[in-house]
Design a protein around this motif. Sequence first.
Motif, PDB file in Angstrom:
ATOM      1  N   MET A   1       0.849  -1.166   0.000  1.00 12.93           N
ATOM      2  CA  MET A   1       0.000   0.000   0.000  1.00 12.93           C
ATOM      3  C   MET A   1       0.900   1.235   0.000  1.00 12.93           C
ATOM      4  O   MET A   1       1.910   1.267   0.691  1.00 12.93           O
ATOM      5  N   ALA A   2       0.516   2.243  -0.794  1.00 16.72           N
ATOM      6  CA  ALA A   2       1.350   3.442  -0.904  1.00 16.72           C
ATOM      7  C   ALA A   2       0.495   4.655  -1.241  1.00 16.72           C
ATOM      8  O   ALA A   2      -0.556   4.534  -1.868  1.00 16.72           O
ATOM      9  N   GLN A   3       0.984   5.811  -0.816  1.00 21.43           N
ATOM     10  CA  GLN A   3       0.410   7.083  -1.232  1.00 21.43           C
ATOM     11  C   GLN A   3       1.185   7.505  -2.481  1.00 21.43           C
ATOM     12  O   GLN A   3       2.410   7.599  -2.448  1.00 21.43           O
ATOM     13  N   VAL A   4       0.483   7.737  -3.561  1.00 17.83           N
ATOM     14  CA  VAL A   4       1.117   8.099  -4.826  1.00 17.83           C
ATOM     15  C   VAL A   4       0.659   9.496  -5.209  1.00 17.83           C
ATOM     16  O   VAL A   4      -0.539   9.778  -5.256  1.00 17.83           O
ATOM     17  N   THR A   5       1.630  10.370  -5.478  1.00 18.17           N
ATOM     18  CA  THR A   5       1.328  11.755  -5.833  1.00 18.17           C
ATOM     19  C   THR A   5       1.815  12.038  -7.248  1.00 18.17           C
ATOM     20  O   THR A   5       2.974  11.802  -7.567  1.00 18.17           O
ATOM     21  N   PHE A   6       0.917  12.541  -8.070  1.00 17.51           N
ATOM     22  CA  PHE A   6       1.249  12.931  -9.439  1.00 17.51           C
ATOM     23  C   PHE A   6       1.945  14.288  -9.391  1.00 17.51           C
ATOM     24  O   PHE A   6       1.457  15.227  -8.762  1.00 17.51           O
ATOM     25  N   THR A   7       3.103  14.393 -10.025  1.00 13.91           N
ATOM     26  CA  THR A   7       3.871  15.640 -10.018  1.00 13.91           C
ATOM     27  C   THR A   7       3.957  16.276 -11.404  1.00 13.91           C
ATOM     28  O   THR A   7       4.713  17.219 -11.604  1.00 13.91           O
ATOM     29  N   GLY A   8       3.185  15.760 -12.336  1.00 18.03           N
ATOM     30  CA  GLY A   8       3.232  16.265 -13.703  1.00 18.03           C
ATOM     31  C   GLY A   8       2.506  17.582 -13.871  1.00 18.03           C
ATOM     32  O   GLY A   8       2.006  18.184 -12.916  1.00 18.03           O
ATOM     33  N   THR A   9       2.423  18.041 -15.119  1.00 15.52           N
ATOM     34  CA  THR A   9       1.848  19.350 -15.426  1.00 15.52           C
ATOM     35  C   THR A   9       0.407  19.272 -15.919  1.00 15.52           C
ATOM     36  O   THR A   9      -0.247  20.308 -16.027  1.00 15.52           O
ATOM     37  N   ASN A  10      -0.096  18.080 -16.218  1.00 15.09           N
ATOM     38  CA  ASN A  10      -1.482  17.941 -16.665  1.00 15.09           C
ATOM     39  C   ASN A  10      -2.432  18.350 -15.540  1.00 15.09           C
ATOM     40  O   ASN A  10      -2.088  18.273 -14.361  1.00 15.09           O
TER      41      ASN A  10
END
Length: 84
Positions: A1-10
């Motif tokens: 289990m993990a917290q995933v954060t999107f760091t992109g520009t969309n």
Amino acid sequence: MAQVTFTGTNASITLHGVRFEPGKPALIEDDSIVKKLRDRSDFEIQEEEGGKKSSSKSSKATEKDDNNSSKEKADADADNPPTA
């Protein structure tokens, strides 16, 4: 289990049935999805291990950061040549 954060520009991106918005962590329970996202440079992963969190960038993002650090050091060395 993990917290995933999107760091992109969309504005947002949907992968593997999960919608990610920049800067908003999503809890991912499927380890196979976490493994796939770890290979992308536009995601940060925070593993949850027994109540503890350990943070990691994708391997590509870390490699990119390492390359930038080396380049910055080389640029600094070029700007400040040794004096005798």
